[in-house]
Enzyme design. Structure first.
Site, PDB file in Angstrom:
ATOM      1  N   ASP A 414      63.380 -11.760 -22.921  1.00  0.00           N
ATOM      2  CA  ASP A 414      63.886 -12.631 -21.870  1.00  0.00           C
ATOM      3  C   ASP A 414      64.539 -13.870 -22.477  1.00  0.00           C
ATOM      4  O   ASP A 414      64.323 -14.207 -23.644  1.00  0.00           O
ATOM      5  CB  ASP A 414      62.727 -13.023 -20.963  1.00  0.00           C
ATOM      6  CG  ASP A 414      63.163 -13.379 -19.546  1.00  0.00           C
ATOM      7  OD1 ASP A 414      64.375 -13.450 -19.297  1.00  0.00           O
ATOM      8  OD2 ASP A 414      62.275 -13.579 -18.690  1.00  0.00           O
ATOM      9  N   GLU A 417      69.619 -17.998 -23.257  1.00  0.00           N
ATOM     10  CA  GLU A 417      70.923 -18.445 -22.758  1.00  0.00           C
ATOM     11  C   GLU A 417      71.150 -19.940 -22.925  1.00  0.00           C
ATOM     12  O   GLU A 417      72.222 -20.372 -23.349  1.00  0.00           O
ATOM     13  CB  GLU A 417      71.079 -18.097 -21.264  1.00  0.00           C
ATOM     14  CG  GLU A 417      70.935 -16.627 -20.949  1.00  0.00           C
ATOM     15  CD  GLU A 417      69.522 -16.260 -20.520  1.00  0.00           C
ATOM     16  OE1 GLU A 417      69.292 -15.115 -20.134  1.00  0.00           O
ATOM     17  OE2 GLU A 417      68.639 -17.159 -20.572  1.00  0.00           O
ATOM     18  N   ASP A 477      67.733 -12.532 -12.566  1.00  0.00           N
ATOM     19  CA  ASP A 477      66.974 -12.977 -11.388  1.00  0.00           C
ATOM     20  C   ASP A 477      67.843 -12.959 -10.137  1.00  0.00           C
ATOM     21  O   ASP A 477      68.722 -13.818  -9.960  1.00  0.00           O
ATOM     22  CB  ASP A 477      66.439 -14.387 -11.624  1.00  0.00           C
ATOM     23  CG  ASP A 477      65.498 -14.446 -12.818  1.00  0.00           C
ATOM     24  OD1 ASP A 477      65.076 -13.376 -13.293  1.00  0.00           O
ATOM     25  OD2 ASP A 477      65.184 -15.566 -13.278  1.00  0.00           O
TER      26      ASP A 477
END
Length: 775
Positions: A414, A417, A477
């Site tokens: 995950d 970014e 998400d």
């Protein structure tokens, strides 16, 4: 970034110098070097003062031309840089008083030596695009920042696709796109996976080879051009000839890398604890028991963030209060035939014991003053692992190996970014260029550790160029609504147009708890995707918490995907060898059908299955069918295209059509995705035309390399359809003529889906004769 104020003027404070001619040309056997002044050279005095651009033209492989423009060569950082293949192919070069040209394969670039500036790309006797007046140049903004800019012509009717996983309209025309990774969900122009590559319906693609921020104006500043700019002193881009979109993707992925083949087990159903829900071993066991009791095939169980202690992500240690016996728990899950995935990220919270360890060893990214970079986003006092350091990568990898030794099979990588630019890296990499590139080093480190143990699979969120080599990626998400379902699909199709072969999404959506109808519709979409995961944020995603019909729908589509694995894994092998995505925009498979140009709510699953997810509770859907007689896989009915269809579907159904002439290898098991695909395989022939000959390769699901288990040939001559086994020795196999109910063969069996003949043991050939209307 926009620099102009309309067509003629620049914005206040912006000044630009554009190439006006290929004035000075030098050539060798492999390249052209052009000096392009930014004003006309009438006499020698004009060569004094002012910017002159150096333009280098070469070819890294046939049908690809590289253009690199440099202003101040001493101001160009060299790290990090994308890995781009360079075969130094043979090229043809010509230079005369009027033009300079280079040809690679069928692609030619031709530069005008006199004013005005013109650099035109052509193939097959047709111009593809060009850089011309006020296209290539140097721009300074009001803050005196230095940009390199290029504009390439868009023809009338030309459409642009790609640029990574973007959630807005699939056609990029009219959009301003910044290639800058960010954690923005799926509802905005921000994106987790930004790829500076696009392709058009005119037979070419463009890859801007710059790892930092690239700003694209796709017919949005000048409507007849695609502009791209970087804050740098050099700009490199590659024109990639097709002519088909599939050819363009093959060449682009040959340049930047093709995906590793994920293991067959990863194509089964993944079930997650979800994010902020309460869970322990008893919860996990109840989920697994519940799936088994309801006869729901499950392949992977995923533990999300809170398998570790709060505030300590990542320390790679199980929370001892919640999971006192992790080794025993993993062993018990493995005994049930399950694989295990764990959530991780590249950040180290200050409360983690790894923070002090990493800081002392120099494994954490630092500020220019030498202190460790930290903030309080996500985890209090979070720091970043410095993946530019080989020692830091090995340190991080060592923690993961300990988890693999426990029995873990995969990692969900995950984040990656929001990477700062006010930092210093161990290898001296430019921090602006590292912002997007960081995720590649992070995911490569984790993938390499997994690959040490065999076939590797990630569940990654962020990506840049080259990230396609490290599957699988998921969409991030999203909300738990039909609108989010639609935007997720657009994102996946866009990512496929950027060279990514494998993609997934959270079935039911991530944020909130989906309405049961949304969940059931999303289940059908999710199980007809590359990879399939049940995951949420604050609520569980086991189907029985929605309603009993959700259980039935999940069972039906999970079993369907398992039966389709001989076909789907063959498509996966094609993604790994050719670079074509498993989930394909209609534009990839039907480039000549203008009815497909703007479609972004349906897709091809491999070359032969059309999928149109239903995104309404009532089940109403409109979708487009290309030319030919297609077969509905779920009920055997036929649909004729080209044209639009308007239908209503229950929760157990959706438009799932088989392409005319396709031969689908369908497996005999529906309880798991990894099995002997050739054993008792059924070759489903759909509307073969007279003269058709199809080769059907059945992959070996148990092999890491996706090797061949069996090869068949299915052909039609007149009223006879014949299947021959060319390779492999499955004990049992069958031929089914979908939608046919009138035929002759001594062992003919009539089924709801059509007539079927099972081969006798050792039989290498089946021939069925059509009768009546079927012939």
């Amino acid at each position: 970034m926009k620099f102009k104020d309309g067509y003629w003027r620049m914005r206040p404070g912006v000044r630009a110098d554009y190439a006006v001619a290929a004035h000075d040309v030098a050539a060798d056997a492999a390249s052209l070097r052009v000096l392009a002044p930014t004003w006309p050279i009438v006499h020698r005095g004009n060569t004094i003062d002012g910017p002159v651009l150096r333009v280098d033209v070469s070819s890294p492989m046939p049908d690809v031309i590289r253009v690199r423009t440099v202003h101040f060569a001493g101001s160009v950082p060299d790290s990090p840089a994308f890995e781009v293949r360079d075969d130094a192919p043979e090229v043809k070069i010509s230079v005369d008083a009027e033009t300079a040209a280079l040809t690679s394969g069928a692609l030619t670039v031709r530069l005008r030596r006199d004013t005005p500036w013109e650099m035109a790309f052509s193939a097959g006797g047709r111009e593809l695009t060009r850089s011309d007046g006020k296209g290539l140049g140097v721009v300074h903004d009001p803050d005196d920042r230095h940009f390199m800019v290029e504009q390439l012509r868009l023809s009338a009717g030309e459409l642009v696709y790609g640029l990574g996983e973007r959630f807005g309209p699939l056609v990029r025309n009219g959009q301003a796109v910044d290639i800058w990774n960010d954690d923005g969900g799926t509802t905005s122009e921000l994106a987790y996976k930004n790829i500076p590559f696009y392709l058009t319906n005119r037979g070419y693609g463009v890859f801007v080879n710059h790892p930092g921020r690239v700003s694209f104006e796709v017919g949005s500043e000048t409507v007849s051009r695609v502009q791209f700019s970087v804050e740098s002193h050099d700009l490199e881009y590659l024109i990639i000839h097709g002519p088909t979109p599939a050819d363009i993707l093959r060449r682009y992925t040959a340049l930047t890398g093709r995906p590793a083949l994920p293991p067959a087990w990863s194509f089964g159903l993944w079930l997650s604890t979800s994010f902020t829900t309460d869970y322990d071993e008893a919860t996990v066991t109840s989920f697994v028991d519940g799936m088994a009791e309801r006869d729901l095939p499950l392949s992977v169980f995923h533990f999300d963030c809170f398998w570790m202690r709060q505030y300590r992500w990542c320390d790679f240690e199980w929370d001892p209060e919640v999971f006192p016996d992790p080794e025993g728990m993993l062993r018990r899950l493995k005994e049930r035939g399950l694989r295990v995935c764990l959530w991780i990220n590249p950040y180290i919270g200050q409360a983690s014991q790894l923070f002090d360890e990493g800081m002392a060893a120099g494994h954490l990214v630092r500020r220019p003053d030498g202190t460790v970079w930290q903030d309080d986003h996500w985890q209090a006092g979070r720091a970043l692992v410095d993946f530019t350091s080989p020692a830091a990568r090995e340190w991080y990898a060592g923690k993961l190996r300990g988890l693999l030794d426990m029995g873990v099979d995969a990692f969900k990588t995950d984040f990656g970014e929001r990477i700062p630019t006010d930092v210093v890296y161990a290898d001296g990499s430019d921090p602006e260029r590292m912002h997007n590139y960081y995720t590649l080093l992070y995911n490569q480190t984790v993938h390499d550790v997994l690959a040490e143990r065999g076939a590797a699979v990630l569940f990654a969120r962020s990506a840049t160029v080259g990230g396609q080599r490290l599957p699988v990626h998921w969409g991030g998400d999203c909300e738990s609504t039909y609108e989010a379902m639609a935007e997720s699909l657009r994102g996946g199709l866009s990512l496929g147009m950027a060279g990514f072969g494998f993609w997934s999404h959270d079935i039911g959506g991530f944020e909130g708890r989906p309405d049961p109808a949304v969940f059931k519709r999303w289940v059908a979409f999710g199980l007809l995707s590359s990879h399939s995961r049940l995951h949420g944020s604050s609520s569980y995603r086991v189907p029985w918490i929605f309603d009993e019909e959700s259980v039935d729908v999940l069972r039906s589509f999970t079993r369907l995907k398992a039966r389709l694995m001989p076909y789907l894994y063959g498509v996966a092998v094609q993604a790994a060898t050719d670079g074509l995505p498993v989930m394909r925009g209609m534009q990839l498979e039907f480039p000549g059908d203008r009815g497909c140009d703007y479609l972004d709510a349906q897709y091809m699953l491999g070359p032969d299955l059309l999928v149109a997810p239903v995104m309404s509770t009532e089940g109403d859907i409109s979708y487009y069918v290309p030319e030919g007689v297609w077969t509905r896989l779920l009920d055997g009915e036929t649909v004729t295209g080209p044209g639009w269809r308007h239908e209503r579907h229950g929760f157990h159904s959706l438009p799932l059509l088989v392409r005319p002439g396709a031969v689908l290898p369908v497996g005999s098991r529906e309880d798991r995705p990894d099995y002997d695909y050739a054993d008792d395989v059924t070759l489903q022939a759909h509307q073969p035309a007279d003269g058709d000959v199809r080769t059907v390769t059945v992959p070996a699901g148990a092999r890491v390399d996706g090797g061949v288990s069996a090869v068949f040939e299915v052909s039609r001559t007149g009223d006879r359809i014949r299947a021959r086994r060319l390779r492999g020795a499955p004990a049992r196999w069958s031929l089914l003529l979908a939608g046919v109910h009138d035929a002759r063969h001594p062992q003919l069996e009539t089924t709801p889906g059509g007539v079927r003949v099972a081969a006798e043991p050792g039989t290498d050939e089946i021939e069925i004769t059509l009768e009546g209307a079927a012939a």
